[in-house]
Write an enzyme that holds these catalytic residues in place. Structure first.
Site, PDB file in Angstrom:
ATOM      1  CG  ASP A 117      -0.319  -0.084   2.533  1.00  0.00           C
ATOM      2  OD1 ASP A 117      -0.032   0.988   3.113  1.00  0.00           O
ATOM      3  OD2 ASP A 117      -0.103  -1.194   3.031  1.00  0.00           O
ATOM      4  CD  GLU A 136      -3.700   4.385  10.877  1.00  0.00           C
ATOM      5  OE1 GLU A 136      -2.699   4.334  11.620  1.00  0.00           O
ATOM      6  OE2 GLU A 136      -3.668   4.193   9.649  1.00  0.00           O
ATOM      7  CG  ASP A 176      -5.724   4.196   7.414  1.00  0.00           C
ATOM      8  OD1 ASP A 176      -5.771   3.840   8.603  1.00  0.00           O
ATOM      9  OD2 ASP A 176      -4.703   4.703   6.902  1.00  0.00           O
TER      10      ASP A 176
END
Length: 238
Positions: free
Chosen positions: A36, A127, A125
């Protein structure tokens, strides 16, 4: 200029937090390799990446509702031309707008999906907050609602639930280790070690494992939990 954090930039700071509990030996896992990347890897030699055995890539598309990766198009086209299965990911900012708003922004700027056999469902994503409070100032219940809002909006517009990228530590802290998404959203777990430990609640297995923040190929290093045929099926929605 505002600093835009990528998965790669978080890697070194987070490595110590990804402690394993139920080890699975990396050496015995023969899954397709992936990477990624984001604007931190503006120029990727995708032909070489493909020759190195990489079969898939996730590319950062957006963050919040104001940032788009300036290198997304070239990276996405490069991965496509090299024959990789690819998809986009969105860096969540639950502190600035709703999940639905950010899912819509992501879809408008590279996060879409179609059953063409080469496009992975978009990834959320979610986090550690690089700009402030770890959980973006949300309670655990509010965070679960935010993720649901993003996920349901993406599903309504594409027919696929987004992949969720996270760490067990963050998920436990900021969602109360919610088990609400394990039956719908594929899990992309970040844990930088040779063994895979405890997963967040609700997920019996991971779909993707980000196991290192550097390696032979650019960006972060990933594995798909399956074989090449399974990876291709994921890109068709079957």
């Amino acid at each position: 200029m505002k600093f835009i954090l990528s998965i790669t930039a978080l890697g070194a700071a987070l490595s110590a937090r990804f402690a394993s509990a139920s080890p699975v030996e990396l050496a015995k896992r023969a899954q397709p390799q992936g990477i990624d990347v984001s604007s931190y890897q503006p120029s990727v030699d995708w032909t070489t990446v493909k020759a190195n055995g990489v079969q898939f890539a996730y590319i950062k598309a957006t963050e919040g509702t104001t940032y788009t990766n300036p290198d997304f198009s070239s990276q996405y086209i490069g991965a496509t031309d090299a024959g990789l299965i690819r998809g986009g990911y969105h860096f969540a900012r639950p502190d600035v707008s709703s999940g639905a708003t950010q899912a819509t922004y992501f879809l408008a700027n590279g996060g879409g999906w179609s059953a063409d056999g080469i496009t992975l469902p978009g990834a959320l994503d979610i986090e550690y907050n690089p700009y402030g409070a770890e959980c973006y100032g949300l309670s655990t219940s509010a965070m679960v609602s935010w993720v649901s809002d993003f996920s349901n909006t993406y599903y309504t517009k594409t027919g696929r639930y987004p992949v969720i990228y996270t760490t067990t530590d963050w998920w436990t802290t900021c969602t109360g280790n919610s088990a609400a998404f394990g039956s719908t959203n594929p899990l992309w777990i970040a844990q930088y070690s040779s063994t895979l430990g405890t997963l967040p609640a609700g997920w019996p297995y991971e779909t993707f494992w980000q196991y290192a923040d550097s390696g032979t190929n650019p960006g972060d290093q990933d594995l798909f939990n399956g074989d090449t045929a399974g990876l291709q099926r994921m890109a068709t929605g079957s």
